[in-house]
Structure formats: structure tokens, C-alpha cells
Design a protein around this motif. Sequence first.
Motif, PDB file in Angstrom:
ATOM      1  N   LEU A 185       0.822  -1.205   0.000  1.00 44.78           N
ATOM      2  CA  LEU A 185       0.000   0.000   0.000  1.00 44.78           C
ATOM      3  C   LEU A 185       0.859   1.260   0.000  1.00 44.78           C
ATOM      4  O   LEU A 185       0.573   2.224  -0.717  1.00 44.78           O
ATOM      5  CB  LEU A 185      -0.942  -0.005   1.203  1.00 44.78           C
ATOM      6  N   ASP A 186       1.931   1.252   0.786  1.00 43.56           N
ATOM      7  CA  ASP A 186       2.830   2.408   0.814  1.00 43.56           C
ATOM      8  C   ASP A 186       3.502   2.615  -0.542  1.00 43.56           C
ATOM      9  O   ASP A 186       3.713   3.754  -0.982  1.00 43.56           O
ATOM     10  CB  ASP A 186       3.900   2.231   1.886  1.00 43.56           C
ATOM     11  N   SER A 187       3.824   1.498  -1.219  1.00 41.99           N
ATOM     12  CA  SER A 187       4.470   1.620  -2.527  1.00 41.99           C
ATOM     13  C   SER A 187       3.544   2.278  -3.536  1.00 41.99           C
ATOM     14  O   SER A 187       3.990   2.984  -4.443  1.00 41.99           O
ATOM     15  CB  SER A 187       4.922   0.238  -3.032  1.00 41.99           C
ATOM     16  N   VAL A 188       2.232   2.066  -3.393  1.00 39.21           N
ATOM     17  CA  VAL A 188       1.249   2.713  -4.275  1.00 39.21           C
ATOM     18  C   VAL A 188       1.046   4.165  -3.859  1.00 39.21           C
ATOM     19  O   VAL A 188       1.093   5.081  -4.688  1.00 39.21           O
ATOM     20  CB  VAL A 188      -0.081   1.939  -4.251  1.00 39.21           C
ATOM     21  N   ALA A 189       0.809   4.392  -2.574  1.00 42.76           N
ATOM     22  CA  ALA A 189       0.471   5.733  -2.089  1.00 42.76           C
ATOM     23  C   ALA A 189       1.580   6.738  -2.347  1.00 42.76           C
ATOM     24  O   ALA A 189       1.314   7.940  -2.489  1.00 42.76           O
ATOM     25  CB  ALA A 189       0.141   5.679  -0.599  1.00 42.76           C
ATOM     26  N   ASN A 190       2.832   6.276  -2.431  1.00 43.33           N
ATOM     27  CA  ASN A 190       3.961   7.182  -2.585  1.00 43.33           C
ATOM     28  C   ASN A 190       4.599   7.131  -3.965  1.00 43.33           C
ATOM     29  O   ASN A 190       5.645   7.745  -4.183  1.00 43.33           O
ATOM     30  CB  ASN A 190       4.999   6.893  -1.504  1.00 43.33           C
ATOM     31  N   ALA A 191       3.971   6.422  -4.893  1.00 45.31           N
ATOM     32  CA  ALA A 191       4.464   6.424  -6.272  1.00 45.31           C
ATOM     33  C   ALA A 191       4.223   7.787  -6.900  1.00 45.31           C
ATOM     34  O   ALA A 191       3.256   8.483  -6.581  1.00 45.31           O
ATOM     35  CB  ALA A 191       3.768   5.340  -7.078  1.00 45.31           C
ATOM     36  N   LYS A 192       5.075   8.160  -7.810  1.00 47.78           N
ATOM     37  CA  LYS A 192       4.893   9.411  -8.544  1.00 47.78           C
ATOM     38  C   LYS A 192       3.989   9.215  -9.757  1.00 47.78           C
ATOM     39  O   LYS A 192       3.426  10.178 -10.282  1.00 47.78           O
ATOM     40  CB  LYS A 192       6.255   9.949  -8.993  1.00 47.78           C
ATOM     41  N   PHE A 193       3.845   7.955 -10.182  1.00 45.02           N
ATOM     42  CA  PHE A 193       3.009   7.624 -11.340  1.00 45.02           C
ATOM     43  C   PHE A 193       2.413   6.242 -11.121  1.00 45.02           C
ATOM     44  O   PHE A 193       3.114   5.317 -10.710  1.00 45.02           O
ATOM     45  CB  PHE A 193       3.865   7.634 -12.616  1.00 45.02           C
ATOM     46  N   ILE A 194       1.108   6.117 -11.370  1.00 48.24           N
ATOM     47  CA  ILE A 194       0.404   4.836 -11.259  1.00 48.24           C
ATOM     48  C   ILE A 194      -0.236   4.551 -12.609  1.00 48.24           C
ATOM     49  O   ILE A 194      -0.951   5.395 -13.161  1.00 48.24           O
ATOM     50  CB  ILE A 194      -0.678   4.874 -10.163  1.00 48.24           C
ATOM     51  N   PHE A 195       0.015   3.343 -13.127  1.00 47.30           N
ATOM     52  CA  PHE A 195      -0.581   2.929 -14.398  1.00 47.30           C
ATOM     53  C   PHE A 195      -1.510   1.745 -14.150  1.00 47.30           C
ATOM     54  O   PHE A 195      -1.101   0.737 -13.568  1.00 47.30           O
ATOM     55  CB  PHE A 195       0.498   2.524 -15.403  1.00 47.30           C
ATOM     56  N   ILE A 196      -2.772   1.857 -14.605  1.00 48.80           N
ATOM     57  CA  ILE A 196      -3.761   0.792 -14.450  1.00 48.80           C
ATOM     58  C   ILE A 196      -3.990   0.158 -15.820  1.00 48.80           C
ATOM     59  O   ILE A 196      -4.352   0.845 -16.780  1.00 48.80           O
ATOM     60  CB  ILE A 196      -5.076   1.329 -13.864  1.00 48.80           C
TER      61      ILE A 196
ATOM     62  N   ILE B 257      -2.042   9.614 -12.457  1.00 46.59           N
ATOM     63  CA  ILE B 257      -2.635   8.280 -12.576  1.00 46.59           C
ATOM     64  C   ILE B 257      -3.093   8.082 -14.017  1.00 46.59           C
ATOM     65  O   ILE B 257      -3.814   8.916 -14.570  1.00 46.59           O
ATOM     66  CB  ILE B 257      -3.802   8.100 -11.600  1.00 46.59           C
ATOM     67  N   ALA B 258      -2.642   7.001 -14.613  1.00 51.18           N
ATOM     68  CA  ALA B 258      -2.995   6.683 -15.991  1.00 51.18           C
ATOM     69  C   ALA B 258      -3.748   5.365 -16.037  1.00 51.18           C
ATOM     70  O   ALA B 258      -3.570   4.502 -15.182  1.00 51.18           O
ATOM     71  CB  ALA B 258      -1.741   6.591 -16.858  1.00 51.18           C
ATOM     72  N   GLY B 259      -4.583   5.220 -17.049  1.00 51.16           N
ATOM     73  CA  GLY B 259      -5.272   3.956 -17.273  1.00 51.16           C
ATOM     74  C   GLY B 259      -5.586   3.813 -18.738  1.00 51.16           C
ATOM     75  O   GLY B 259      -5.831   4.806 -19.435  1.00 51.16           O
ATOM     76  N   THR B 260      -5.549   2.586 -19.229  1.00 46.18           N
ATOM     77  CA  THR B 260      -5.884   2.334 -20.622  1.00 46.18           C
ATOM     78  C   THR B 260      -7.048   1.365 -20.705  1.00 46.18           C
ATOM     79  O   THR B 260      -7.149   0.418 -19.912  1.00 46.18           O
ATOM     80  CB  THR B 260      -4.669   1.783 -21.394  1.00 46.18           C
ATOM     81  N   SER B 261      -7.962   1.596 -21.649  1.00 50.95           N
ATOM     82  CA  SER B 261      -9.104   0.715 -21.883  1.00 50.95           C
ATOM     83  C   SER B 261      -9.918   0.547 -20.599  1.00 50.95           C
ATOM     84  O   SER B 261     -10.515   1.515 -20.125  1.00 50.95           O
ATOM     85  CB  SER B 261      -8.619  -0.628 -22.444  1.00 50.95           C
ATOM     86  N   ALA B 262      -9.940  -0.622 -19.991  1.00 51.05           N
ATOM     87  CA  ALA B 262     -10.646  -0.790 -18.724  1.00 51.05           C
ATOM     88  C   ALA B 262     -10.133   0.184 -17.678  1.00 51.05           C
ATOM     89  O   ALA B 262     -10.895   0.722 -16.864  1.00 51.05           O
ATOM     90  CB  ALA B 262     -10.483  -2.225 -18.218  1.00 51.05           C
ATOM     91  N   GLY B 263      -8.822   0.428 -17.687  1.00 51.59           N
ATOM     92  CA  GLY B 263      -8.233   1.388 -16.758  1.00 51.59           C
ATOM     93  C   GLY B 263      -8.714   2.800 -16.993  1.00 51.59           C
ATOM     94  O   GLY B 263      -8.670   3.631 -16.084  1.00 51.59           O
ATOM     95  N   ALA B 264      -9.176   3.096 -18.213  1.00 51.01           N
ATOM     96  CA  ALA B 264      -9.765   4.402 -18.511  1.00 51.01           C
ATOM     97  C   ALA B 264     -11.195   4.476 -17.992  1.00 51.01           C
ATOM     98  O   ALA B 264     -11.601   5.467 -17.378  1.00 51.01           O
ATOM     99  CB  ALA B 264      -9.734   4.650 -20.017  1.00 51.01           C
TER     100      ALA B 264
END
Length: 286
Positions: free
Chosen positions: A107-118, A149-156
Motif C-alpha cells: 500500500l505504501d508503494s502505491v500511495a507514494n508512487a509518482k506515477f500509477i498505471f492501471i 494516474i494513468a489507465g488504458t481501456s478498462a483502466g480508462a
Amino acid sequence: MLKKNSFLFSIVLIILCIAFNNTVGQNKGKQGKLFIIGGGHKPASMINKMIDAAGLHSGGYAVVLPMSSEEPWPSTIDIQEQFAEAGFKRIYGVMFKKSDLSDKTKLDSVANAKFIFISGGDQSRFMDLVAGSKLETAIHTAFENGTTIAGTSAGAAMMSEIMITGNQLKDTAYNATFKTIVPDNIETRKGLGLIKNAIIDQHFVIRSRHNRLLSAILQYPDMQGIGIDESTAILVDGGNVEVVGLSQVLVFSNPGNTQKVVNGKYGARGLTLDIYLPGEKFKLGK
């Protein structure tokens, strides 16, 4: 292969813990950006735009959340390779299952990331896992602290508060598009809610999803409908939106909140449609 992935993932978590200790608070102060991709091929120019939007060349790391996909590791490796070709290698897959949704290290690795890709896949599969969890909170914490935060297709699709699932309620045989514009046919559920005043649809022009998004803005007349074609994205920074990529973004609005139903079919007046090209900008919301 699974054991190898598990070992590599453990190493990644160690790396992210170190990064976390060095970057706590790096994103504080300003809400992040959204990079919403309509699916399909991501050209190099789009990858570079994502990296620049997130400010990754100045430090920090990125994580991939691949839980939408039936094949999460190939989805992760694909975006990692594209980022590596663009000169950025600090992008790590973080896979969650129900059993580790409270894992503080992850959870910390997600919360403190500078960029999240779904990743792409099935938006309902992702939300079935994440909705109401500490991971959902971590994603929102990251966004509120400046993470892109980025997402493609379902992630969008799941960026919206009101998320299109892709299912029809009246014609239950799946089609890439809807054959009708009728009430109570579009199935929606709660998405991540990073966008409150618009509904996102994807693979839009190439799959002729106009009827689906029209149905959505008639069912939810306070919402703007944004249809993003493949190899195309929108970069959302506050209320400002820029089109990125190779094709078009269609924006439907129902400014008069009009709709009527006659013989089981929708009617409406005064709907608007704008078609935006790469490099063009518009405002989010009606």
C-alpha cells in the motif's frame, strides 16, 4: 515462472520500500493529473508525454496495477518495456489479491508512487477487488498528493465516478457497441471516482460506441460523456483537458438535461457534440 515472478516481486518491494523512505511527501500540495487512454497501441510520443506529465525524469518511481487483466504480468512487462525504451526504468508491477489488500508495504508503494498505471482488461474485475479497500484509499491518497494516474481501456473506464461496465441490461448478448438508444439498458457501477462530472468510454470511434455514450448521458443528464478512441488519450489537469495521441476524442453533453421516452425509446433535444483532435484542449464538465 510464477515462482520467478514472486521472487522478482519481493525484490521490487524492497526497492520500493527504500524509495518510499526517500520520497515520503514528494507529491504533497497539489492534486495529481490523469492520463486516460482509449486503448490500443500507445505510440512513443504518448509514452513520453506520460513520463513528462508525471515529472518522472526528475525523480520518483512508477507502479503498474495490472489486476484488470487476465494476464497481469504480460500487461506489466508491456508497459515496462515501453517506458524503458523511453529511458525510464523505475516502473514496477504491484499485484494485489484479496489476501494482501491490507499489506502495508504494498500500500505504501502505491500511495507514494509518482506515477500509477492501471492496465486494460475488465474494469469490473478490478473494482470487484479494489472497491472499498485500503488500496482504493491509497490510490486516492496518491492522487490528492500529486501523483499522475494513468489507465488504458478498462483502466480508462474506471476513472469515472459512474463507470460503464460494458454490459447491456436489455440485450444481454455482448456487442462492442449498442444497437439501440433506450432507457435502463446501460449497466454502470461505481468506479474509482477520480472524475466526478464525466463518464469515460474507450475504443470509441473504432468500435462505434456512440449509442452507448448517448445512452449514458441520457440516463445521467448531469454528466459529460467523453469517448476516447484507440491510440488516443486525454491529459486531465484540474478542469483542463488536452488531447494526446493519434485519433479523436468525442464529447457529448446534455446541457438542458432533456430526455423523454416514447414507446421504450429515448428522445432528447439540444444535445451537443464536439470532436477534438490531438493537441486541442477543452474544459472538463458541462
